[in-house]
Design a protein around this motif. Structure first.
Motif, PDB file in Angstrom:
ATOM      1  N   VAL A  67     -21.964   5.525  31.347  1.00 17.70           N
ATOM      2  CA  VAL A  67     -22.937   5.570  30.246  1.00 17.70           C
ATOM      3  C   VAL A  67     -22.761   6.836  29.413  1.00 17.70           C
ATOM      4  N   LEU A  68     -22.661   7.999  30.062  1.00 17.47           N
ATOM      5  CA  LEU A  68     -22.542   9.243  29.306  1.00 17.47           C
ATOM      6  C   LEU A  68     -21.175   9.403  28.668  1.00 17.47           C
ATOM      7  N   GLN A  69     -20.188   8.648  29.135  1.00 14.94           N
ATOM      8  CA  GLN A  69     -18.868   8.668  28.514  1.00 14.94           C
ATOM      9  C   GLN A  69     -18.804   7.726  27.316  1.00 14.94           C
ATOM     10  N   GLN A  70     -19.573   6.656  27.357  1.00 13.88           N
ATOM     11  CA  GLN A  70     -19.521   5.648  26.297  1.00 13.88           C
ATOM     12  C   GLN A  70     -20.756   5.658  25.397  1.00 13.88           C
ATOM     13  N   GLY A  71     -21.782   6.423  25.762  1.00 13.83           N
ATOM     14  CA  GLY A  71     -23.020   6.404  24.999  1.00 13.83           C
ATOM     15  C   GLY A  71     -23.669   7.763  24.911  1.00 13.83           C
ATOM     16  N   TYR A 114     -22.620 -11.955  26.391  1.00 12.85           N
ATOM     17  CA  TYR A 114     -23.150 -10.589  26.356  1.00 12.85           C
ATOM     18  C   TYR A 114     -22.092  -9.529  26.047  1.00 12.85           C
ATOM     19  N   ARG A 115     -20.840  -9.810  26.364  1.00 17.83           N
ATOM     20  CA  ARG A 115     -19.806  -8.797  26.239  1.00 17.83           C
ATOM     21  C   ARG A 115     -19.726  -8.247  24.814  1.00 17.83           C
ATOM     22  N   ASP A 116     -19.780  -6.922  24.706  1.00 20.40           N
ATOM     23  CA  ASP A 116     -19.664  -6.205  23.426  1.00 20.40           C
ATOM     24  C   ASP A 116     -20.772  -6.553  22.436  1.00 20.40           C
ATOM     25  N   GLN A 117     -21.838  -7.173  22.916  1.00 21.58           N
ATOM     26  CA  GLN A 117     -22.970  -7.515  22.057  1.00 21.58           C
ATOM     27  C   GLN A 117     -24.287  -6.977  22.613  1.00 21.58           C
ATOM     28  N   PRO A 135     -23.141  -1.467  21.286  1.00 21.89           N
ATOM     29  CA  PRO A 135     -22.637  -1.502  19.909  1.00 21.89           C
ATOM     30  C   PRO A 135     -23.438  -0.577  18.995  1.00 21.89           C
ATOM     31  N   GLY A 136     -22.739   0.231  18.219  1.00 22.68           N
ATOM     32  CA  GLY A 136     -23.400   1.129  17.276  1.00 22.68           C
ATOM     33  C   GLY A 136     -23.863   2.432  17.865  1.00 22.68           C
TER      34      GLY A 136
END
Length: 379
Positions: free
Chosen positions: A76-80, A263-266, A315-316
């Motif tokens: 999570v902290l690497q991607q968000g 759900y993937r990437d959405q 996303p975003g």
């Protein structure tokens, strides 16, 4: 030729399917920001008063939060993004003055604090939460679901009025059931919980994952509860173990989401808590402390109960890690955020709600132990 035609048709169908945003919110009841961002508390993790099974938490070292919550820190902290590490000038608070669970969930899910909700009594929430309002929208009707370990969630979400799909406490699943749901019902009925009104989180997790697989909700809320109850019992070892299990549950949840094309990437994943806890000797409690016998003055708050935390990816949301805040973000911003991700303006119908979190600027606000100091200039 026929094979090429089939491939072209499949490509056309896949391109014509419009991606729809989804939201999954996970709350872990009563988990302090200190454990989330700094690992096991060095003043507690070796005290025999609080730790009865040292081997249970041997792997959870102070200063190594990635050992306690590996998915949060390594994914999570690497991607968000994350907010709430006060050692880095990052803060998010509850605004309600009670700093206990029902007022916290009211604020989290409705977007504002309500003085009517000032206890954990089983009263139906008079306020329409963002989940209830979104469920009223034609494109989201019956696409909202909530699963909780605490038996108050049917009251918090006022299921009699809202009509929301809610499974909480020791409720069995009902209706047309899959083989897994029938098995979970049987297993839950045979499994004792150490808590009177909170089931073991594994049942909340597994009921939610099976509902996700079968019914494909656009908004799913999972409320885990063990950590808070073990803390109230004074079992710091079990509190840490519950946090670790919660992190593993979220990792399994994310894996299922990414394995499903729907759900993937959405999907935006949001993770937070309902309240903080006290520090040092007051770590077991939160909210208003018990006044001394004969004391007639105001009942003091347990310092730190207002401090919470937030993590998000999807996303975003840029891969920015911990972001510094100028002042404090507020718990009530979660409701409008969930609606905004799904394309709705919650504040337009509920002006008391706090504004949505502004993740769009967080990439330039990332901080760590080695990055320069930056400040947030407004929500």
């Amino acid at each position: 030729m026929r094979q090429n035609w089939i491939l072209a048709l499949l490509l056309f169908v896949s391109l014509s399917l419009k991606a729809e945003p989804k939201v999954v919110l996970v709350s872990i009841d009563g988990v302090r920001w200190q454990e989330v961002f700094t690992g096991a508390d060095p003043s507690l993790h070796q005290q025999a008063q609080w730790v009865k099974t040292p081997a249970l938490i041997k792997a959870f070292q102070p200063g190594r939060p990635e050992l306690l919550m590996p998915f949060l820190h390594q994914t999570v902290l690497q991607q968000g993004v994350a907010v709430g590490n006060r050692t880095l000038g990052s803060a998010i608070n509850v605004s309600n003055p009670y700093q206990i669970s029902y007022p916290g969930y009211q604020e989290l899910l409705a977007g504002f604090s309500d003085p009517v909700i000032h206890s954990n009594h089983k009263i139906a929430n008079p306020n329409v939460t963002v989940l209830e309002w979104l469920n009223q929208q034609p494109q989201l009707r019956q696409k909202i679901a909530a699963f909780g370990s605490w038996d108050l969630f049917p009251y918090i979400l006022n299921t009699q009025r809202s009509g929301l799909t809610v499974n909480a406490g020791f409720m069995p699943e009902q209706g047309k059931l899959s083989e897994k749901q029938r098995y979970l019902n049987q297993l839950q009925a045979k499994t004792p919980s150490p808590f009177a009104n909170v089931r073991l989180d594994v049942f909340t997790q597994e009921f939610a994952l099976e509902h996700l697989r079968l019914h494909k909700p656009r908004l799913l809320y999972i409320a885990l509860g063990e950590a808070d109850d073990f803390a109230h019992l004074g079992h710091y070892d079990q509190y840490l173990a519950a946090i670790y299990r919660s992190d593993q549950f979220i990792a399994d949840l994310w894996q299922q989401l990414q394995n499903d094309p729907y759900y993937r990437d959405q999907t935006t994943l949001l993770i937070s808590t309902d309240h903080g806890r006290g520090e040092a000797a007051q770590w077991r409690s939160h909210g208003k402390s018990t006044a001394l016998p004969g004391y007639k003055g105001p009942v003091p708050q347990i310092a730190g109960s207002e401090h919470i935390w937030l993590a998000a990816m999807g996303p975003g949301i840029p891969a920015a890690g911990v972001i510094r805040t100028d002042g404090s973000w507020q718990q009530g911003q979660m409701a409008a955020t969930m609606a905004a991700v799904l394309g709705f303006d919650y504040q337009a119908v509920q002006p008391k709600a706090a504004p949505a979190f502004d993740f769009s600027t967080s990439v330039r606000l990332a901080v760590s132990d080695t990055t320069p100091t930056v400040t947030r200039q407004g929500l």
